[in-house]
Design a protein around this motif. Structure first.
Motif, mmCIF file in Angstrom:
data_model
loop_
_atom_site.group_PDB
_atom_site.id
_atom_site.type_symbol
_atom_site.label_atom_id
_atom_site.label_comp_id
_atom_site.label_asym_id
_atom_site.label_seq_id
_atom_site.Cartn_x
_atom_site.Cartn_y
_atom_site.Cartn_z
ATOM 1 N N CYS A 51 51.899 39.645 61.456
ATOM 2 C CA CYS A 51 53.050 40.523 61.610
ATOM 3 C C CYS A 51 53.107 41.493 60.439
ATOM 4 C CB CYS A 51 54.323 39.672 61.659
ATOM 5 S SG CYS A 51 55.827 40.658 61.709
ATOM 6 N N CYS A 68 53.300 34.975 61.627
ATOM 7 C CA CYS A 68 53.656 35.747 60.427
ATOM 8 C C CYS A 68 52.423 36.377 59.780
ATOM 9 C CB CYS A 68 54.343 34.851 59.398
ATOM 10 S SG CYS A 68 55.913 34.220 59.972
ATOM 11 N N GLY A 70 58.308 33.154 64.260
ATOM 12 C CA GLY A 70 57.004 33.467 63.679
ATOM 13 C C GLY A 70 56.370 32.363 62.835
ATOM 14 N N ARG A 119 55.493 43.115 59.200
ATOM 15 C CA ARG A 119 56.751 43.206 58.443
ATOM 16 C C ARG A 119 56.614 42.609 57.038
ATOM 17 N NH1 ARG A 119 61.767 43.823 61.498
ATOM 18 N NH2 ARG A 119 61.184 44.632 63.547
ATOM 19 N N CYS A 174 63.563 34.082 63.611
ATOM 20 C CA CYS A 174 62.323 34.517 64.254
ATOM 21 C C CYS A 174 61.373 33.336 64.219
ATOM 22 C CB CYS A 174 61.736 35.711 63.494
ATOM 23 S SG CYS A 174 60.134 36.229 64.141
ATOM 24 N N CYS A 177 60.879 41.663 57.191
ATOM 25 C CA CYS A 177 60.851 40.414 57.955
ATOM 26 C C CYS A 177 62.244 40.105 58.522
ATOM 27 C CB CYS A 177 60.396 39.279 57.059
ATOM 28 S SG CYS A 177 60.636 37.664 57.799
ATOM 29 N N LEU A 178 62.265 39.666 59.761
ATOM 30 C CA LEU A 178 63.541 39.396 60.419
ATOM 31 C C LEU A 178 64.268 38.206 59.795
ATOM 32 C CD1 LEU A 178 62.232 40.167 63.973
ATOM 33 C CD2 LEU A 178 64.147 41.355 62.884
ATOM 34 N N ILE A 179 63.507 37.217 59.383
ATOM 35 C CA ILE A 179 64.156 36.053 58.765
ATOM 36 C C ILE A 179 64.861 36.480 57.481
ATOM 37 C CG2 ILE A 179 63.729 33.849 57.579
ATOM 38 C CD1 ILE A 179 61.812 33.114 59.755
HETATM 39 S S1 SF4 Z 1 59.228 35.540 60.622
HETATM 40 FE FE1 SF4 Z 1 58.948 36.961 62.345
HETATM 41 S S2 SF4 Z 1 59.414 38.971 61.488
HETATM 42 FE FE2 SF4 Z 1 59.072 37.600 59.750
HETATM 43 S S3 SF4 Z 1 56.907 37.857 59.275
HETATM 44 FE FE3 SF4 Z 1 57.072 36.107 60.663
HETATM 45 S S4 SF4 Z 1 56.741 36.995 62.697
HETATM 46 FE FE4 SF4 Z 1 57.203 38.694 61.334
#
Ligand code: SF4
Ligand code: SF4
Lengths: 496, 350
Positions: free
Chosen positions: B206, B203, B245, B208, B243, B235-237
């Motif tokens: 990343c 994360c 991450g 996002r 995710c 963020c995908l979560i």
């Molecule tokens: S959970 Fe996944 S999408 Fe969200 S910040 Fe972490 S790596 Fe990125």
């Protein structure tokens, strides 16, 4: 004759093994090709969420993860009964074409090529990629490396990662292609076409210039008259991404044409208790043991098979190369179509024709206005139950068959991969190679491993795929026993 | 030729991707081939086990070992190469923590045989005697097969290792840095170090935009991957996609989230985390609303269950790469199908 005593259990763990038995006269009584491993994806995928499969099954093989990823994604389309939008479908095929270019290039120059370009009788230390590069010159050598590099880059651009791409979803693809990416891919595809034409030209120069090689390509050494299978489009031309499965008999007559989902009506797998790898055969002909001919259910699924099973190629240069290929073998046309070429060494040539087709197809797709359409997902709405996905992998047809409960949790997984279809034909070719080299107790040791390797390599077998277990190469040992079971010779070498 | 330091790379139960990844560093591989002499590398060159056996202990300056340990041969090769190597590196997820082969540990060797040969859609076998077995009599003599191990282990669980390089496979830009380290003169890190990766969670690298960290808990419902088209900047979560991450070591530059797909955990747990799946579960639990104070216990339970319901396969979701190292591990093996199978199991455990 000297006896070599070995302890087969401890020495041979994890090795591919060929056991050759001689009879009282010292002739080959039988040859067994034994694959001693099983990794078991079909078992441990049970209980997994269906949508995870493209990213689990690509780990079956680091050489052709793209094939598993795409076959698995297509199995998910079928499982959830969704049709991906046209752009998604084309993006998948674009990635797949780049992959075919990279894979067939690797095989020709690094694996099968050394036997052809450097020569089958060159010392083993020369018969590798470095030897090939020396022979074709460093300029062209750089192009080989560059070809792999640029296509892996395309795969990463489209699929998110260069090895084990990650973008397949039921009903589509996770990431669109931008205009900038499209232009880059188009340039790569143009270079691929030029490179494929060069490679075919190189092959025909070797064929014309090297009498020994020409003789072996046209000789009976690795000739087997079997059935052939390949995927064809609606005009019966070769297709790698999608279509119907077509099987022709040894005389080239259409024997079956079916949707991959119906594979079980046509293909069954024979099991022998002395090897972990199964032997697929044509159900309607039946398993008649290790034999060729139209009475035996043994069939082949290779680049050569795909050409034999099709009417032609869907791109112009590849079509020309296709015609030239069959004409050179003097194949007569029956019902407007060439009769099959059975000389197994011609598989190398067929592979290059496919390389050209993949390059041309990649170029077409990269110029397709729809390829940059951002609409790449159809959301599944149906309850899953069962799905089959299939593509032509470089080494043969790849089938993924899933069954799930209604939450999409896998209850059954069946995989039949390229190399497995060719398991019985490989065994046939090995036996034939052994018979030519072992006569009346005299064993031509040098030539033997070499010829057996050549018999292997023309199929480009991948045992990571086949056993879902071994890596792409495997240590192979050849054991020769006399009629009393005594070991006469044992040889070992890493196969690539 | 002056003696160059010797290099070996070997694959046990592997897919070949790790070897391809190392070859994928392009020009750098040529520098590496200049600096080191590859003496054993089945993917690339011929070589025999006996050549390695003939070496003095520690004679190999550097060995990269990829793949999991599934057979006796895998284990023997790991032991042999460890002994002969000055620096022995577990290369890739299979070697570091078992990867996909580790998922095999959810069932027994017999389960595998039943699924592949007996209870299989395309085989027509009904007689257990036809299932592959240790010894078969054919007309010309006897043929033997090795048994399967019941349990898959990582290389790290099998021999003493010096370093590990995570990833499935390790990414090229990271490998370039690792090769430079081994070719360089500035000394090697402490034994046991993780090379070619970050220390913190994915994360952190990343791009996002995340809203779940540091905020109070809120109602989050997970979704199946195919149910939504996620926004590519958030963020995908936050969007309900699991995710990995938060529980995965960074270093890949968040390639999968970059392709609008969740991280599936191939770089293993971040530094200081022992169990990747448990870490992920607690990360998710901490952001899932378990109801408000004063709500009946049962209602809270129902809400949590509803939130987690779309995670239909927790083991495969949280331990896709690290099951061999999970604290809670082994499934109980099924009872043997045949005497041979029983034999094989006995052997497998040896
Ligand atoms: S959970 Fe996944 S999408 Fe969200 S910040 Fe972490 S790596 Fe990125
Ligand atoms: S870590 Fe991944 S890439 Fe490497 S051998 Fe294992 S499955 Fe293949």
């Amino acid at each position: 004759m000297k006896k070599i005593s070995i302890d087969p259990v401890t020495r041979l763990e994890g090795h591919g093994r060929i056991e050759i038995f001689l009879d009282d006269e010292g002739e080959v009584a039988n040859a067994y090709f034994i694959v001693p491993e099983l990794r078991g994806f079909e078992q441990f995928c049970i209980g997994r969420a269906a949508e995870d499969m493209p990213n689990i099954t690509n780990r079956i093989c680091g050489i052709c993860p793209e094939a598993h990823h795409i076959a698995s994604t297509k199995a998910l389309d079928a499982l959830y009964r969704v049709e991906p939008p046209p752009a998604a479908r084309k993006i998948r095929e674009l990635l797949y074409s780049a992959f075919f270019v990279a894979d067939h290039t690797t095989h020709f120059y690094a694996l099968g090529g050394p036997d052809l370009i450097v020569g089958p009788d060159a010392p083993p230390a020369e018969r590798n990629l470095l030897g090939v590069l020396r022979k074709i010159g460093s300029e062209k050598g750089k192009e080989v490396i560059e070809c792999r590099r640029r296509n892996h880059h395309v795969i990463q651009t489209i699929g998110g990662r260069a090895i084990h791409p990650c973008s397949g979803l039921p009903g589509g693809w996770s990431k669109p292609v931008t205009e900038e990416e499209r232009r880059e891919i188009e340039t790569a595809a143009e270079r691929n076409v030029a490179f494929a034409l060069y490679s075919l030209d190189l092959f025909s120069r070797i064929l014309q210039g090297d009498t020994a090689f020409r003789e072996s390509v046209f000789s009976d050494t690795y000739l087997h008259r079997t059935y052939y299978m390949g995927t064809v489009d609606d005009e019966d031309r070769v297709n790698f991404y999608d279509g119907m499965l077509r099987i022709v008999d040894p005389d080239g007559r259409e024997f079956a044409r079916f949707h991959p989902r119906d594979y079980r009506q046509h293909i069954a797998e024979h099991v022998e208790s002395w090897t972990y790898l199964k032997f697929p055969y044509l159900k309607k002909v039946g398993w008649k043991g290790f034999a060729d001919g139209s009475e035996s259910g043994v069939y082949c699924a290779t680049p050569l098979s795909r050409l034999n099973a099709a009417e032609g190629m869907a791109t112009p240069y590849a079509q020309e190369a296709f015609e030239y290929f069959f004409e050179t073998f003097g194949s007569r046309k029956v019902d407007g179509r060439y009769r099959p070429v059975h000389n197994r060494l011609a598989t190398h040539w067929a592979r290059l024709i496919e390389l050209l087709y993949a390059a041309e197809r990649m170029l077409e797709l990269s110029r397709d206005p729809e390829i940059t359409d951002p609409h790449i997902r159809t959301i599944p709405r149906e309850k899953p139950s069962e799905g089959v996905g299939s593509v032509e992998a470089p080494r043969g047809t790849l089938l993924h068959h899933y069954r799930t409960d209604e939450r999409g949790v896998l209850t059954r997984v069946n995989l039949i991969v390229g190399t497995t279809h060719n398991h019985a034909p490989i065994a046939l070719s090995i036996k034939k190679a052994a018979q030519t080299l072992i006569r009346k107790k005299s064993i031509i040791e040098e030539g033997l491993l070499n010829r057996i390797e050549m018999a292997f390599r023309l199929y480009d077998p991948c045992f990571a795929c086949a056993t879902h277990s071994l890596p792409g190469t495997m240590p192979l040992s050849v054991i020769i026993r006399d009629a009393q079971g005594t070991v006469l010779r044992e040889m070992a070498q890493y196969l690539r | 030729m002056a003696d160059k330091p010797k290099f070996a790379m070997y694959w046990a139960a592997a897919c070949g991707g790790c070897d391809i990844a190392l070859l994928g560093i392009n020009e750098k591989i040529l520098d590496f081939a200049e600096a080191f002499e590859p003496v054993f590398w089945p993917c690339v060159m011929d070589g025999k086990k006996s050549d390695i056996e003939g070496l003095a202990d520690g004679a190999l300056a550097l060995t990269f070992f990829n793949g999991a340990i599934r057979t006796e041969e895998d284990e023997a090769m790991a032991r042999l190469l460890r002994k002969k190597s000055a620096v022995f590196v577990a290369f890739g997820s299979c070697a570091v923590e078992g990867c996909m082969p580790g998922l095999s540990n959810l069932s027994s060797a017999d389960d595998h045989l039943i699924t592949v040969y007996l209870d299989n859609p395309s085989t027509t076998v009904t007689d257990p005697a036809v299932v592959p077995r240790l010894s078969t009599r054919v007309a010309e003599g006897e043929l033997r097969l090795p048994g399967l191990y019941d349990t898959v282990r990582s290389v790290r669980q099998t021999v003493d290792i010096d370093y590990m390089i995570p990833g499935c496979p390790p990414e090229a830009h990271q490998l370039e840095a690792v090769m430079e380290l081994f070719m360089g003169t500035s000394g090697l890190p402490e034994k046991g170090a993780v090379l070619g990766a970050g220390t913190r969670a994915l994360c952190e690298e990343c791009p996002r935009i995340r809203s779940w960290t540091g905020r109070e808990q809120r109602r989050l419902r997970f979704r199946r991957l195919y149910e939504i088209i996620p926004d590519s900047t958030r963020c995908l979560i936050d969007q309900g996609i699991v995710c990995m991450g938060p529980a995965t070591r960074g270093g890949c530059t968040a390639l999968c989230p970059g392709a609008n797909m969740p991280c599936i955990g191939c770089y293993g747990a971040p530094a200081g985390v022992a169990d990747q799946g448990a870490a992920m579960l607690s990360a998710l639990a901490s952001i899932t609303d378990a109801g408000s104070a004063g709500q009946p216990e049962e209602a809270m339970q129902r809400e949590v269950e509803a939130a987690f319901e779309p995670i239909v396969d927790p083991v495969g979701t949280f331990y896709k790469f690290s099951l061999a190292h999970a604290l809670l591990n082994r499934a109980r093996p099924a009872s043997p199908v045949t005497d041979e199978a029983a034999d094989r199991k006995g052997k497998g455990r040896a």
